[in-house]
Design an enzyme around this catalytic site. Structure first.
Site, mmCIF file in Angstrom:
data_model
loop_
_atom_site.group_PDB
_atom_site.id
_atom_site.type_symbol
_atom_site.label_atom_id
_atom_site.label_comp_id
_atom_site.label_asym_id
_atom_site.label_seq_id
_atom_site.Cartn_x
_atom_site.Cartn_y
_atom_site.Cartn_z
ATOM 1 N N ARG A 25 114.444 8.597 35.941
ATOM 2 C CA ARG A 25 113.650 9.729 36.441
ATOM 3 C C ARG A 25 114.015 11.033 35.745
ATOM 4 O O ARG A 25 113.131 11.785 35.321
ATOM 5 C CB ARG A 25 113.819 9.896 37.953
ATOM 6 C CG ARG A 25 113.101 8.851 38.757
ATOM 7 C CD ARG A 25 113.284 9.093 40.235
ATOM 8 N NE ARG A 25 114.707 9.172 40.548
ATOM 9 C CZ ARG A 25 115.213 9.794 41.599
ATOM 10 N NH1 ARG A 25 114.438 10.423 42.445
ATOM 11 N NH2 ARG A 25 116.501 9.794 41.821
ATOM 12 N N ASN A 43 111.333 7.201 42.356
ATOM 13 C CA ASN A 43 111.715 5.806 42.557
ATOM 14 C C ASN A 43 110.864 5.229 43.676
ATOM 15 O O ASN A 43 110.453 5.941 44.595
ATOM 16 C CB ASN A 43 113.188 5.695 42.954
ATOM 17 C CG ASN A 43 114.122 5.884 41.785
ATOM 18 O OD1 ASN A 43 113.738 5.764 40.632
ATOM 19 N ND2 ASN A 43 115.372 6.189 42.087
#
Length: 98
Positions: A25, A43
């Site tokens: 990320r 996520n």
């Protein structure tokens, strides 16, 4: 730097493989910011990563190419790409897991 005359695109990505716990990320956020894209990354509880990427179509495609590799510790096994509605905001955010 994005070409302001390029056609705008928005894509929703679902990235699968070893993509959590490997800074995917944060790396995706940095890459999107480097490319001047907007959107978000988060996520998913199923172990995947989801991203909404908006900007000039050619630049979005460059991000998608990057996403197939990701950061060094990642191992991407598959990416699903779909059309999406563009975001209203600027910037690229890391969102909470959903």
């Amino acid at each position: 730097m994005p070409d302001p005359d390029s056609t705008l695109a928005a894509r929703l990505l679902r990235i699968r493989g070893r993509v959590q716990g490997v800074s995917y990320r944060a790396s995706a956020q940095r890459e999107a910011q480097r490319l001047g894209l907007s959107g978000w990354v988060r996520n998913r509880h199923d172990g995947s990563v989801e991203a909404l990427v908006c900007g000039p179509a050619d630049t979005v495609e460059r991000f998608i190419a990057w996403a197939h590799v990701g950061p060094p510790a990642a191992s991407v096994s598959a990416i699903e790409v779909g059309d999406a509605a563009p975001t209203d905001g600027a910037g690229f955010d890391c969102l909470p897991t959903c």
